[in-house]
Design a protein around this motif. Sequence first.
Motif, PDB file in Angstrom:
ATOM      1  N   TYR A   1      30.894  12.716  18.687  1.00  0.00           N
ATOM      2  CA  TYR A   1      29.737  12.594  17.807  1.00  0.00           C
ATOM      3  C   TYR A   1      28.494  13.069  18.556  1.00  0.00           C
ATOM      4  O   TYR A   1      28.250  12.679  19.682  1.00  0.00           O
ATOM      5  CB  TYR A   1      29.509  11.140  17.402  1.00  0.00           C
TER       6      TYR A   1
ATOM      7  N   LEU B   1      24.000  18.555  19.114  1.00  0.00           N
ATOM      8  CA  LEU B   1      22.876  18.134  18.278  1.00  0.00           C
ATOM      9  C   LEU B   1      21.732  17.621  19.148  1.00  0.00           C
ATOM     10  O   LEU B   1      21.968  17.176  20.265  1.00  0.00           O
ATOM     11  CB  LEU B   1      23.310  17.028  17.307  1.00  0.00           C
TER      12      LEU B   1
ATOM     13  N   PHE C   1      20.602  10.592  14.712  1.00  0.00           N
ATOM     14  CA  PHE C   1      20.576  11.829  13.921  1.00  0.00           C
ATOM     15  C   PHE C   1      21.130  11.473  12.549  1.00  0.00           C
ATOM     16  O   PHE C   1      22.324  11.278  12.384  1.00  0.00           O
ATOM     17  CB  PHE C   1      21.429  12.921  14.576  1.00  0.00           C
TER      18      PHE C   1
ATOM     19  N   VAL D   1      25.847  17.678   9.000  1.00  0.00           N
ATOM     20  CA  VAL D   1      26.359  18.513  10.091  1.00  0.00           C
ATOM     21  C   VAL D   1      27.536  19.318   9.547  1.00  0.00           C
ATOM     22  O   VAL D   1      28.352  18.791   8.795  1.00  0.00           O
ATOM     23  CB  VAL D   1      26.811  17.659  11.297  1.00  0.00           C
TER      24      VAL D   1
ATOM     25  N   TRP E   1      30.687  22.163  10.626  1.00  0.00           N
ATOM     26  CA  TRP E   1      31.478  22.803  11.668  1.00  0.00           C
ATOM     27  C   TRP E   1      32.372  23.870  11.044  1.00  0.00           C
ATOM     28  O   TRP E   1      32.785  23.757   9.888  1.00  0.00           O
ATOM     29  CB  TRP E   1      32.374  21.790  12.369  1.00  0.00           C
TER      30      TRP E   1
ATOM     31  N   LEU F   1      30.026  24.199  15.985  1.00  0.00           N
ATOM     32  CA  LEU F   1      28.888  23.709  15.217  1.00  0.00           C
ATOM     33  C   LEU F   1      28.196  24.893  14.549  1.00  0.00           C
ATOM     34  O   LEU F   1      27.772  25.831  15.217  1.00  0.00           O
ATOM     35  CB  LEU F   1      27.911  22.974  16.141  1.00  0.00           C
TER      36      LEU F   1
ATOM     37  N   ARG G   1      25.882  24.448  11.470  1.00  0.00           N
ATOM     38  CA  ARG G   1      24.599  24.061  10.899  1.00  0.00           C
ATOM     39  C   ARG G   1      24.380  22.572  11.090  1.00  0.00           C
ATOM     40  O   ARG G   1      25.323  21.793  11.152  1.00  0.00           O
ATOM     41  CB  ARG G   1      24.554  24.315   9.390  1.00  0.00           C
ATOM     42  N   HIS G   2      23.114  22.185  11.106  1.00  0.00           N
ATOM     43  CA  HIS G   2      22.766  20.772  11.103  1.00  0.00           C
ATOM     44  C   HIS G   2      21.335  20.631  10.639  1.00  0.00           C
ATOM     45  O   HIS G   2      20.509  21.521  10.834  1.00  0.00           O
ATOM     46  CB  HIS G   2      22.946  20.136  12.484  1.00  0.00           C
TER      47      HIS G   2
ATOM     48  N   THR H   1      18.426  17.202   9.623  1.00  0.00           N
ATOM     49  CA  THR H   1      18.190  15.795   9.326  1.00  0.00           C
ATOM     50  C   THR H   1      17.718  15.681   7.878  1.00  0.00           C
ATOM     51  O   THR H   1      17.169  16.636   7.317  1.00  0.00           O
ATOM     52  CB  THR H   1      17.122  15.181  10.252  1.00  0.00           C
TER      53      THR H   1
END
Length: 172
Positions: free
Chosen positions: A46, A50, A76, A80, A82, A88, A90-91, A93
């Motif tokens: 986890y 990020l 966070f 998210v 994958w 990874l 995109r991410h 908040t």
Amino acid sequence: TPRSLPSPAAAALASLPSGGAVLASDANRSLLFLDGDGQTRFTIPYGQGLPKAFTSVVALCSDPAGHVAALVDGAFEGVVLWGPDGALLRHATIESLGLKGRFRAIALDREGGVILADRSNDLLIRLAGIDHQFVRHGCGGGQRGNVGLPLQLARGVRAARPFGQRLDLFDR
């Protein structure tokens, strides 16, 4: 033939097109990508990659190409994404997207968008740009950018609709 395999407690589970699954384990704070026999192919801790770690997975989904999306909580709090290989992609908040609400479900659509269900406001919200070429939807086509760009609210798309009303994901 059904068989039991030892694994950590699952907070969320989503099937993969390979016949395997991705399992979110809040106890181990990791995502386990499993093959069709239930054996671990690879593990993603986890928060890896990020700016802040998340502590739990609220919801998990995958698409036919093997991309995995998670709605996460903790330091966070957001979305998210994958790739099929665990990279990874995109991410974002929830705050950076300018959203407020109690998001409890996530889905991926056929055009690479992410759909979030907000139970506090009874809305479905569509985010654009999870495919390998980030595309901001617009009236006259899309603008392409780098893979590292964050998720954004879809532009030129009616992105939020109350539950019970039709959500046309392909309307531009």
